[in-house]
Design an enzyme around this catalytic site. Structure first.
Site, PDB file in Angstrom:
ATOM      1  N   GLU A  16       0.841  -1.194   0.000  1.00  0.00           N
ATOM      2  CA  GLU A  16       0.000   0.000   0.000  1.00  0.00           C
ATOM      3  C   GLU A  16       0.879   1.249   0.000  1.00  0.00           C
ATOM      4  O   GLU A  16       2.092   1.185   0.229  1.00  0.00           O
ATOM      5  CB  GLU A  16      -0.904   0.046   1.248  1.00  0.00           C
ATOM      6  CG  GLU A  16      -2.081  -0.917   1.242  1.00  0.00           C
ATOM      7  CD  GLU A  16      -3.222  -0.469   0.341  1.00  0.00           C
ATOM      8  OE1 GLU A  16      -3.081   0.575  -0.341  1.00  0.00           O
ATOM      9  OE2 GLU A  16      -4.267  -1.142   0.322  1.00  0.00           O
ATOM     10  N   ASN A 144     -10.564   4.905   1.565  1.00  0.00           N
ATOM     11  CA  ASN A 144      -9.515   4.741   0.563  1.00  0.00           C
ATOM     12  C   ASN A 144      -9.555   5.899  -0.417  1.00  0.00           C
ATOM     13  O   ASN A 144     -10.395   6.789  -0.333  1.00  0.00           O
ATOM     14  CB  ASN A 144      -9.683   3.415  -0.179  1.00  0.00           C
ATOM     15  CG  ASN A 144      -8.787   2.316   0.361  1.00  0.00           C
ATOM     16  OD1 ASN A 144      -7.608   2.556   0.636  1.00  0.00           O
ATOM     17  ND2 ASN A 144      -9.325   1.121   0.531  1.00  0.00           N
ATOM     18  N   ASP A 194      -9.825   1.282  -4.612  1.00  0.00           N
ATOM     19  CA  ASP A 194      -8.833   1.202  -3.540  1.00  0.00           C
ATOM     20  C   ASP A 194      -8.069   2.518  -3.533  1.00  0.00           C
ATOM     21  O   ASP A 194      -8.680   3.566  -3.484  1.00  0.00           O
ATOM     22  CB  ASP A 194      -7.937  -0.024  -3.728  1.00  0.00           C
ATOM     23  CG  ASP A 194      -7.300  -0.489  -2.424  1.00  0.00           C
ATOM     24  OD1 ASP A 194      -6.917   0.363  -1.601  1.00  0.00           O
ATOM     25  OD2 ASP A 194      -7.161  -1.701  -2.217  1.00  0.00           O
TER      26      ASP A 194
END
Length: 293
Positions: A16, A144, A194
């Site tokens: 991430e 997100n 995302d």
């Protein structure tokens, strides 16, 4: 011509928050559930791995080192050793901080996500220069896609579970937000959103985690292009490289819950060149005890 390859050889469990640092010419990212902060040189050679005592939701550049949204709050990360010093704790039953970005005014924002079924909804939080944290919005199951328009006056965010990419007016001087505007229902494109980033033209690049693709949307929400990727579960894009023309995309091999792949390259960072666009230099969190540059 678009060229899709891999950046380095490291395989994350839950990659991430990729982040290009133009000063050090490094790409930073996190392996979230492993509690690791990584950096590699522009050619993909590993530089460091700092292990934290809890999951790392996201990181941002700071005036001296990094700022991080760890599970239970905001922290400053020492640039020499990677030690974490808590700035402010963020509570919440069954919640942890997740995706985050620095704004154009020296603050850092991060949203919460549920870590167990039945937990309370998460909030979007703003970390100010004085170390205080202010809630800006509520009702997030998995926050997100945080990023900002080039002028800093639009904040983009999403709840991955409801699928909607949202836009909020953002006051660069105060850090306040205005009324939510729904921009794109990403479920139409096969996935909830995302992570996301914005290019120099103001277009949004969004990881479609369940569709194995990255989509580019205009500020009005029109789909401009879609790039299918060679491995599953893209999690977050960021522009980087010396000319900010490479799109780096972290991916997930094992999220610890829903997303697991046995693909041999699962969890690696994808590098996309030849897009014909450039990104923007990342903002920095600037605490009150630092002089703004």
């Amino acid at each position: 011509m678009i060229r899709i390859g891999f950046f380095g050889t490291h395989r994350n469990k839950l990659g991430e928050s990729p982040l290009w640092d133009g000063r050090s010419r490094r790409l930073w990212w996190v392996d979230s559930l492993a509690g690791e902060i990584h950096a590699a040189s522009a050619d993909g050679e590993p530089v460091l791995c700092w292990r934290q005592a809890q999951p790392v939701g996201s990181i941002g550049l700071a005036a001296d080192g990094l700022v991080a949204a760890l599970a239970d709050g905001f922290y400053l990360i020492d640039r020499e050793r990677g030690d974490a010093t808590q700035v402010v704790r963020i509570g919440g039953d069954g919640l942890r901080l997740n995706d985050g970005k620095a704004d154009r005014g020296g603050r850092f924002l991060s949203g919460q996500m549920r870590v167990r079924d039945g937990g309370e909804d998460g909030r979007l939080w703003r970390l100010d220069a004085d170390g205080s944290a202010t809630p800006l919005a509520s009702g997030f199951a998995i926050a997100n896609a945080l990023c900002f328009a080039p002028d800093g006056r639009t904040l983009y965010a999403a709840d991955s579970l409801d699928g909607m990419l949202r836009a909020y007016p953002y006051d660069v001087e105060t850090g306040d937000i205005g009324a939510r505007r729904d921009l794109v229902d990403c479920r139409v494109h096969g996935s909830g959103p995302d992570g996301a980033t914005v290019d120099a033209d103001g277009n949004l690049w969004v990881a479609l985690v369940m569709a194995q693709a990255v989509a580019c949307f205009s500020p009005k929400g029109d789909l401009l292009r879609r790039i299918d990727l060679p491995i599953p579960y893209p999690s977050c894009p960021a522009f980087g490289g010396p000319d900010l023309a490479t799109l780096y995309v972290t991916t997930i091999a094992n999220s610890g819950h829903r997303l697991v792949t046995d693909h041999p390259d699962g969890g690696r960072i994808v590098a996309i060149d030849g897009l014909g666009v450039r990104g923007l230099a990342e903002g920095r969190y600037v605490p009150d005890n630092h002089i703004r540059e």
